[in-house]
Design an enzyme around this catalytic site. Structure first.
Site, short mmCIF file in Angstrom:
data_model
loop_
_atom_site.label_atom_id
_atom_site.label_comp_id
_atom_site.label_asym_id
_atom_site.label_seq_id
_atom_site.Cartn_x
_atom_site.Cartn_y
_atom_site.Cartn_z
N ASN A 156 -3.86 -3.27 2.61
CA ASN A 156 -5.12 -3.73 3.21
C ASN A 156 -6.09 -2.59 3.55
O ASN A 156 -7.30 -2.77 3.48
CB ASN A 156 -4.86 -4.64 4.42
CG ASN A 156 -4.13 -3.97 5.54
OD1 ASN A 156 -3.44 -2.98 5.35
ND2 ASN A 156 -4.30 -4.50 6.73
N LYS A 179 5.07 6.17 -0.42
CA LYS A 179 5.02 5.06 -1.37
C LYS A 179 3.95 4.06 -0.93
O LYS A 179 4.09 3.40 0.10
CB LYS A 179 6.38 4.35 -1.49
CG LYS A 179 6.42 3.52 -2.78
CD LYS A 179 7.26 2.28 -2.72
CE LYS A 179 6.58 1.08 -2.13
NZ LYS A 179 5.48 0.50 -2.91
N GLY A 232 3.45 -2.59 7.47
CA GLY A 232 3.45 -3.75 6.58
C GLY A 232 3.81 -5.02 7.32
O GLY A 232 3.69 -5.10 8.55
N GLU A 252 4.92 -0.41 12.08
CA GLU A 252 3.59 -0.96 12.41
C GLU A 252 3.47 -2.27 11.64
O GLU A 252 3.23 -2.26 10.43
CB GLU A 252 2.49 0.02 12.00
CG GLU A 252 2.58 1.39 12.65
CD GLU A 252 2.37 1.34 14.15
OE1 GLU A 252 1.63 0.46 14.62
OE2 GLU A 252 2.97 2.16 14.86
N LEU A 253 3.63 -3.40 12.33
CA LEU A 253 3.79 -4.68 11.63
C LEU A 253 2.62 -5.65 11.86
O LEU A 253 1.55 -5.25 12.30
CB LEU A 253 5.13 -5.28 12.04
CG LEU A 253 6.34 -4.33 11.87
CD1 LEU A 253 7.63 -4.99 12.33
CD2 LEU A 253 6.48 -3.82 10.44
N CYS A 286 -4.45 -6.02 10.17
CA CYS A 286 -3.38 -6.31 11.14
C CYS A 286 -3.95 -6.73 12.48
O CYS A 286 -3.34 -7.53 13.19
CB CYS A 286 -2.51 -5.07 11.30
SG CYS A 286 -3.45 -3.60 11.75
N GLU A 385 0.93 -15.47 10.37
CA GLU A 385 -0.28 -14.62 10.19
C GLU A 385 -1.05 -15.13 8.97
O GLU A 385 -0.50 -15.15 7.85
CB GLU A 385 0.19 -13.18 9.99
CG GLU A 385 -0.91 -12.15 10.01
CD GLU A 385 -0.39 -10.74 9.69
OE1 GLU A 385 0.57 -10.61 8.90
OE2 GLU A 385 -0.97 -9.77 10.23
P1 NAD Z 1 4.41 -5.67 2.78
O1 NAD Z 1 5.42 -5.60 3.88
O2 NAD Z 1 4.57 -6.69 1.75
O3 NAD Z 1 4.33 -4.26 2.02
C1 NAD Z 1 4.08 -3.04 2.69
C2 NAD Z 1 4.68 -1.89 1.89
O4 NAD Z 1 6.09 -2.03 1.90
C3 NAD Z 1 4.28 -1.86 0.42
O5 NAD Z 1 4.14 -0.53 0.00
C4 NAD Z 1 5.47 -2.52 -0.28
O6 NAD Z 1 5.62 -2.14 -1.62
C5 NAD Z 1 6.61 -1.99 0.58
N1 NAD Z 1 7.82 -2.82 0.57
C6 NAD Z 1 7.91 -4.15 0.38
N2 NAD Z 1 9.20 -4.55 0.45
C7 NAD Z 1 9.92 -3.43 0.72
C8 NAD Z 1 11.31 -3.18 0.91
N3 NAD Z 1 12.20 -4.15 0.85
N4 NAD Z 1 11.70 -1.91 1.16
C9 NAD Z 1 10.81 -0.90 1.24
N5 NAD Z 1 9.48 -1.09 1.04
C10 NAD Z 1 9.05 -2.33 0.80
O7 NAD Z 1 3.01 -5.79 3.52
P2 NAD Z 1 1.57 -5.93 2.86
O8 NAD Z 1 1.38 -7.33 2.40
O9 NAD Z 1 1.32 -4.81 1.92
O10 NAD Z 1 0.63 -5.65 4.11
C11 NAD Z 1 0.14 -6.61 4.97
C12 NAD Z 1 0.89 -6.58 6.30
O11 NAD Z 1 0.80 -5.30 6.91
C13 NAD Z 1 0.29 -7.56 7.30
O12 NAD Z 1 1.32 -8.25 7.95
C14 NAD Z 1 -0.44 -6.65 8.28
O13 NAD Z 1 -0.61 -7.22 9.56
C15 NAD Z 1 0.45 -5.44 8.29
N6 NAD Z 1 -0.26 -4.24 8.75
C16 NAD Z 1 0.05 -3.74 9.99
C17 NAD Z 1 -0.65 -2.64 10.48
C18 NAD Z 1 -0.37 -2.09 11.86
O14 NAD Z 1 -0.93 -1.06 12.20
N7 NAD Z 1 0.45 -2.74 12.66
C19 NAD Z 1 -1.65 -2.05 9.70
C20 NAD Z 1 -1.93 -2.58 8.43
C21 NAD Z 1 -1.23 -3.68 7.97
#
Ligand code: NAD
Length: 491
Positions: A156, A179, A232, A252-253, A286, A385
């Site tokens: 994002n 990554k 993520g 950071e979720l 997020c 979400e």
């Molecule tokens: P995601 O969890 O699908 O992916 C995030 C990253 O993790 C990507 O690089 C992905 O390839 C990797 N990944 C996925 N599965 C994995 C695994 N099993 N092992 C290791 N790595 C893995 O999230 P997304 O869809 O890319 O991002 C959106 C989410 O991120 C939303 O929920 C948002 O709220 C959150 N977010 C949180 C913050 C914060 O500061 N709290 C900031 C930005 C985004």
């Protein structure tokens, strides 16, 4: 919109641009045009192994480097970003879909983000204590790097997220394997170009591209990784926390950002904050405003003013200067938005604006700004979400009821309240369970230097400002017997 050429990018391992061991690649497709923008290596466990081994070998180099030199490297990375803002922003818009105005802001913002911790490093403190039980003993504390860390980022904010962690991990003396998400890796490659140009020693910062469940998981589970900084989805964070074992972690979720609007609030400001919080980056943030709790006395006014304001927003070509919202980034995210909207309507909510994919665009990812009224806590908006351009409006009659609804799903990243009464604001701020509570400001807000992170299902650990350096270091205590008792008092 112009046709984009297909470019071929590589990973960055041990200071070299590197294809995957398997030779496999994946395509990055523009959500704006539907065209293939680039091919990148589909990294797997073998590539992760190579990257981690390079990082481990380089860790002593960065750990022993004087802070002045690390700061100089970070400054050069920031300078390289600043020199390329418009090119990087164009690629960001094409791979992400966010409007060019936002992309320029995001890339430009990455330089001060990097520089903030370069400044903090100069003043990083650790205490010295005297023993309580044994007067001869003195405790000298120092912060040491974790070692080799994995930084995994979402799609994002493909610039600001890595710019908050990758160079900072190095500033703290760690080597890094980074990554990024697979729909927006071009920005990550550009950040590595800046790292390369700055002269960061080989192996200190490495880039792996590829799927999360293979390349990402191999990184999480690698025994030589000492720390993980993951940003993520909450569900992914839960999987990672189970598989990472004893590695140090910051997670950071996701968030379900609630805004509470009291009946004494400034209506115009509240509506502007909803627009900013729900529709910036098409709500894919997020700390987006995911739920809006409106006092029953002003409910109608808020809905009417918001609806007419939403009609002014322009959905369209994200490369055009006057576009307010571009396409969303990817199909699963749009599908989730649709699911939450349909669920609410099926359960009795009222669609006031938007609510279905826009027609006549190059891809199916264009979703208009949407307002849904009469939302209630048993609808998915309240516990899944949405991550899209939707303003779900709930009604309440007293503050405690609103606070309970805000806290109920057990997500706690960013929350906000609008009121003219300071006591009401502070009462709510004390009771809302979140890493930050904004008073008379949008839910969507962050700055470089206040602690950032979630309560409950929004993760743990704090970053930004000095907290980033703290999260990439461990405290060591060196205990010295100073032999003071051998001296006579006053002698
Ligand atoms: P995601 O969890 O699908 O992916 C995030 C990253 O993790 C990507 O690089 C992905 O390839 C990797 N990944 C996925 N599965 C994995 C695994 N099993 N092992 C290791 N790595 C893995 O999230 P997304 O869809 O890319 O991002 C959106 C989410 O991120 C939303 O929920 C948002 O709220 C959150 N977010 C949180 C913050 C914060 O500061 N709290 C900031 C930005 C985004």
């Amino acid at each position: 919109m112009e046709t984009a050429e297909i470019r071929q990018f590589q990973m960055y391992i041990n200071g070299e641009w590197t294809p995957s061991e398997s030779g496999e690649t994946f395509n990055v497709v523009s959500p704006a045009t539907g065209e293939i923008l680039a091919k990148l290596p589909k990294g797997g466990p073998e590539d992760v192994k190579k990257a981690v081994e390079s990082a481990v070998a380089a860790q002593e180099i960065i750990a022993r480097m004087p802070n002045a030199k690390r700061t100089e490297l970070a400054t050069k990375v920031a300078e390289a970003i600043r020199a390329n803002v418009s090119d990087f922003a164009r690629d960001l818009t094409l791979e992400h879909g966010k409007p060019i105005r936002e992309s320029i802001g995001e890339v430009a913002d990455s330089a001060p983000n990097v520089l903030w911790q370069a400044e903090d490093l100069k003043r990083l403190e650790a205490p010295v204590l005297r023993s309580y039980t044994k007067p001869d003993m003195m405790f000298v504390m120092q912060r040491e790097p974790l070692g080799t860390v994995a930084v995994i980022t979402p799609w994002n904010f493909p610039w600001v997220m890595p710019a908050e962690f990758v160079v900072q991990a190095m500033l703290a003396g760690n080597s890094v394997v980074f990554k990024p998400a697979s729909t927006t890796p071009i920005s990550a490659v550009h950040l590595m170009e800046c790292v390369d140009q700055a002269g960061v020693p080989k192996g200190v910062i490495n880039l792996i591209t590829g799927p999360g469940n293979t390349a990402g998981m191999a990184l999480i589970e690698h025994p030589m990784i000492d720390g993980i900084c993951f940003t993520g989805d909450t569900a992914t964070g839960e999987v990672i926390s189970k598989r990472a074992g004893l590695k140090k972690m910051s997670l950071e979720l996701g968030g379900l950002g609630p805004l509470i609007i009291m009946d004494d609030a400034n209506i115009e400001k509240a509506v502007e904050d909803i627009v900013y919080g729900c529709y910036t980056t098409s709500g894919q943030c997020c700390c987006a405003n995911e739920r809006i709790f409106v006092h029953e006395k002003i409910h109608r006014q808020i809905v009417d003013q918001l609806t007419s304001r939403v009609r002014e927003l322009k959905l369209g070509d994200p490369l055009k200067e006057d576009t307010d919202m571009g396409p969303m980034n990817n199909e699963p995210t749009v599908a989730k938005v649709e699911e939450n909207v349909h669920d609410a309507i099926d359960k009795g909510a009222k669609l006031v604006a938007g609510g279905r994919r826009a027609q006549g665009f190059p891809t199916k990812l264009y979703y208009p700004p949407t307002v849904v009224d009469n939302v209630t806590p048993h609808m998915q908006f309240n516990y899944i979400e949405t991550f899209g351009p939707v303003a779900p409006i709930f009604e309440f009659s007293n503050l405690d009821q609103a606070i309970n609804m805000a806290n109920e799903p057990r997500y706690g990243l960013s929350m906000a309240i609008h009121t003219a009464n300071l006591k009401t604001a502070f009462y709510a701020a004390q009771r809302l369970k979140a890493g930050q509570v904004n008073i008379n400001e949008s839910v969507y807000f962050w700055d470089y230097h206040h602690p950032w992170g979630g309560f409950r299902r929004s993760g743990y650990g704090r970053v930004a400002g000095k907290w980033t350096l703290e999260s990439f270091t461990e405290l060591k205590t060196i205990n010295i017997n100073i032999g003071r008792s051998e001296f006579q008092a006053g002698g």
